[in-house]
Scaffold this motif. Sequence first.
Motif, PDB file in Angstrom:
ATOM      1  N   UNK A  44     -59.571 -32.759 -23.011  1.00 23.03           N
ATOM      2  CA  UNK A  44     -58.801 -31.666 -23.078  1.00 23.03           C
ATOM      3  C   UNK A  44     -57.546 -31.996 -22.242  1.00 23.03           C
ATOM      4  N   UNK A  45     -56.459 -32.139 -22.527  1.00 22.36           N
ATOM      5  CA  UNK A  45     -55.339 -32.674 -21.772  1.00 22.36           C
ATOM      6  C   UNK A  45     -54.187 -31.739 -22.014  1.00 22.36           C
ATOM      7  N   UNK A  46     -53.223 -31.882 -20.873  1.00 25.01           N
ATOM      8  CA  UNK A  46     -52.133 -31.001 -20.941  1.00 25.01           C
ATOM      9  C   UNK A  46     -51.233 -31.093 -22.127  1.00 25.01           C
ATOM     10  N   UNK A  47     -50.952 -32.131 -22.713  1.00 20.05           N
ATOM     11  CA  UNK A  47     -50.033 -32.370 -23.677  1.00 20.05           C
ATOM     12  C   UNK A  47     -50.224 -31.590 -24.827  1.00 20.05           C
ATOM     13  N   UNK A  48     -51.446 -31.301 -25.320  1.00 21.61           N
ATOM     14  CA  UNK A  48     -51.768 -30.269 -26.363  1.00 21.61           C
ATOM     15  C   UNK A  48     -51.555 -28.970 -26.044  1.00 21.61           C
ATOM     16  N   UNK A  49     -51.286 -28.662 -24.911  1.00 20.25           N
ATOM     17  CA  UNK A  49     -51.322 -27.268 -24.623  1.00 20.25           C
ATOM     18  C   UNK A  49     -49.958 -26.476 -23.865  1.00 20.25           C
ATOM     19  N   UNK A  50     -48.841 -26.500 -24.481  1.00 23.12           N
ATOM     20  CA  UNK A  50     -47.558 -26.180 -23.794  1.00 23.12           C
ATOM     21  C   UNK A  50     -47.446 -24.707 -23.479  1.00 23.12           C
ATOM     22  N   UNK A  51     -47.038 -24.448 -22.495  1.00 22.99           N
ATOM     23  CA  UNK A  51     -47.033 -22.948 -21.924  1.00 22.99           C
ATOM     24  C   UNK A  51     -45.834 -22.069 -22.566  1.00 22.99           C
ATOM     25  N   UNK A  52     -45.965 -22.013 -23.984  1.00 23.08           N
ATOM     26  CA  UNK A  52     -44.919 -21.505 -24.757  1.00 23.08           C
ATOM     27  C   UNK A  52     -44.590 -19.924 -24.285  1.00 23.08           C
ATOM     28  N   UNK A  53     -45.190 -19.406 -23.453  1.00 23.38           N
ATOM     29  CA  UNK A  53     -44.644 -17.825 -23.190  1.00 23.38           C
ATOM     30  C   UNK A  53     -44.276 -18.009 -21.602  1.00 23.38           C
ATOM     31  N   UNK A  54     -44.181 -19.233 -21.071  1.00 23.23           N
ATOM     32  CA  UNK A  54     -43.956 -19.247 -19.704  1.00 23.23           C
ATOM     33  C   UNK A  54     -44.666 -18.440 -18.660  1.00 23.23           C
ATOM     34  N   UNK A  55     -45.827 -18.366 -18.812  1.00 19.95           N
ATOM     35  CA  UNK A  55     -46.628 -17.689 -17.890  1.00 19.95           C
ATOM     36  C   UNK A  55     -47.129 -18.380 -16.731  1.00 19.95           C
ATOM     37  N   UNK A  56     -46.792 -19.714 -16.677  1.00 21.66           N
ATOM     38  CA  UNK A  56     -47.417 -20.323 -15.370  1.00 21.66           C
ATOM     39  C   UNK A  56     -46.696 -19.813 -14.103  1.00 21.66           C
ATOM     40  N   UNK A  57     -47.630 -19.379 -13.100  1.00 20.40           N
ATOM     41  CA  UNK A  57     -46.785 -19.028 -11.939  1.00 20.40           C
ATOM     42  C   UNK A  57     -45.898 -20.309 -11.145  1.00 20.40           C
ATOM     43  N   UNK A  58     -46.185 -21.653 -11.567  1.00 20.31           N
ATOM     44  CA  UNK A  58     -45.642 -22.724 -11.061  1.00 20.31           C
ATOM     45  C   UNK A  58     -44.718 -23.220 -12.089  1.00 20.31           C
ATOM     46  N   UNK A  59     -43.359 -23.173 -11.405  1.00 10.67           N
ATOM     47  CA  UNK A  59     -42.230 -23.068 -12.632  1.00 10.67           C
ATOM     48  C   UNK A  59     -42.074 -24.576 -12.814  1.00 10.67           C
ATOM     49  N   UNK A  60     -42.747 -25.689 -12.183  1.00 11.39           N
ATOM     50  CA  UNK A  60     -42.529 -27.025 -12.246  1.00 11.39           C
ATOM     51  C   UNK A  60     -43.720 -27.590 -13.426  1.00 11.39           C
ATOM     52  N   UNK A  61     -44.517 -26.610 -13.619  1.00  9.32           N
ATOM     53  CA  UNK A  61     -45.451 -26.958 -14.693  1.00  9.32           C
ATOM     54  C   UNK A  61     -45.244 -26.190 -15.911  1.00  9.32           C
ATOM     55  N   UNK A  62     -45.292 -26.949 -17.122  1.00  8.95           N
ATOM     56  CA  UNK A  62     -45.058 -26.311 -18.475  1.00  8.95           C
ATOM     57  C   UNK A  62     -46.234 -26.112 -19.511  1.00  8.95           C
ATOM     58  N   UNK A  63     -47.390 -26.319 -18.917  1.00  3.03           N
ATOM     59  CA  UNK A  63     -48.661 -26.303 -19.455  1.00  3.03           C
ATOM     60  C   UNK A  63     -49.540 -25.582 -19.217  1.00  3.03           C
ATOM     61  N   UNK A  64     -50.600 -25.037 -20.115  1.00  5.60           N
ATOM     62  CA  UNK A  64     -51.720 -24.386 -19.729  1.00  5.60           C
ATOM     63  C   UNK A  64     -52.821 -25.125 -18.778  1.00  5.60           C
ATOM     64  N   UNK A  65     -52.543 -26.334 -18.865  1.00 10.62           N
ATOM     65  CA  UNK A  65     -53.440 -27.403 -17.854  1.00 10.62           C
ATOM     66  C   UNK A  65     -52.567 -28.130 -17.005  1.00 10.62           C
ATOM     67  N   UNK A  66     -52.888 -28.286 -15.853  1.00 13.78           N
ATOM     68  CA  UNK A  66     -52.139 -28.720 -14.680  1.00 13.78           C
ATOM     69  C   UNK A  66     -51.638 -30.278 -15.026  1.00 13.78           C
ATOM     70  N   UNK A  67     -50.172 -30.515 -14.824  1.00 13.55           N
ATOM     71  CA  UNK A  67     -49.693 -31.799 -14.917  1.00 13.55           C
ATOM     72  C   UNK A  67     -48.272 -31.628 -14.419  1.00 13.55           C
ATOM     73  N   UNK A  68     -48.138 -32.255 -13.307  1.00 10.54           N
ATOM     74  CA  UNK A  68     -46.845 -32.221 -12.770  1.00 10.54           C
ATOM     75  C   UNK A  68     -46.180 -33.384 -12.140  1.00 10.54           C
ATOM     76  N   UNK A  69     -44.968 -33.438 -12.214  1.00  9.20           N
ATOM     77  CA  UNK A  69     -44.325 -34.853 -11.794  1.00  9.20           C
ATOM     78  C   UNK A  69     -43.599 -34.359 -10.449  1.00  9.20           C
ATOM     79  N   UNK A  70     -43.771 -34.964  -9.051  1.00 10.89           N
ATOM     80  CA  UNK A  70     -43.419 -34.277  -7.961  1.00 10.89           C
ATOM     81  C   UNK A  70     -43.234 -35.564  -7.038  1.00 10.89           C
ATOM     82  N   UNK A  71     -42.445 -35.132  -5.914  1.00  5.70           N
ATOM     83  CA  UNK A  71     -42.260 -36.254  -4.706  1.00  5.70           C
ATOM     84  C   UNK A  71     -43.399 -36.125  -3.932  1.00  5.70           C
ATOM     85  N   UNK A  72     -44.295 -35.071  -3.874  1.00  2.84           N
ATOM     86  CA  UNK A  72     -45.310 -34.611  -3.158  1.00  2.84           C
ATOM     87  C   UNK A  72     -46.091 -35.888  -2.967  1.00  2.84           C
ATOM     88  N   UNK A  73     -46.617 -36.330  -1.734  1.00  9.33           N
ATOM     89  CA  UNK A  73     -47.614 -37.121  -1.415  1.00  9.33           C
ATOM     90  C   UNK A  73     -48.225 -36.983  -0.220  1.00  9.33           C
TER      91      UNK A  73
END
Length: 279
Positions: free
Chosen positions: A169-198
């Motif tokens: 079960x991976x993020x790419x198969x589950x896009x957040x089509x209704x834009x419900x994720x409270x984190x605007x940087x994530x576009x999926x129902x499963x967590x995946x983020x590209x970020x400068x956080x380290x």
Amino acid sequence: MAWTPISLSEAEWYMETNFNVEKARTEEPYKLIYKDSTYYTLSLNGSGMAEYYDINVMYNEILSDVDSIEYVIANPEVIPVFAGLKLLSSNNNEAAFMLTIGIGTYYGGNYAPFYSYDDWYFGNNLGRIDGYLLYHSDAGQQLTNRLNNPFFEYFTPGSFLEPAEQRYVQFGDYPDIDNLNPETNVDYLIYYEESTAFPSPILENEELTFYLNNLHNIIYTYDDQVVPHTTGLGGRPHGYAFRDVNVWTPTEPLTGGEYYYEHRYTVYYAIRVNIPLPD
């Protein structure tokens, strides 16, 4: 205006009902954390009747004790969920009561909830942001623990048969089509983020609740049915039951100082055989 004294049964009903209406919260599902009994003496008027002044004195003692219990538990999310008041003994001058009170927390459905302080680092066992469970848990582990320990249970004892069916079960198969994720940087129902956080981004409690609810839908939806709020199909094969899930939380550097952070789940399904209850 003088108030007419009332009977002990009326006084008991008044205090118990008033507490449950004002303070307890029995209208929502809750998880009981703490239960205890305390004892009180109600002064009577010499004829076995209770004056409203004395009832209010005892009721205020109850409220003070409840505040002390909540302080001792030291959990900002706890609330009184029920109280039962019982008359133990009485004479014309006083009555002895026992109050049993339950302290608990709400839970939002099928799993233990994420509370307001549940902000966790994404992965790599970096713990909660306050240092709790450093090197022992992280956001991905917290999600997995809940998925593997739901509040709902099977009605009868049973066992799983091998071999198990494995689903990734991976993020790419589950896009957040209704834009419900409270984190605007994530576009999926499963967590995946590209970020400068380290070394790691933080997943706040609202985000974790979002991922938990959607992972539940993905896991339990059949593999020929579309999961709500996305275009992907569920992971559950027909004829199989969910057995358990684990998570991998990889992170890799990208160009331009960014990293990718991801939750990848492996879900195991197996045929479940019910064992008859003994006679």
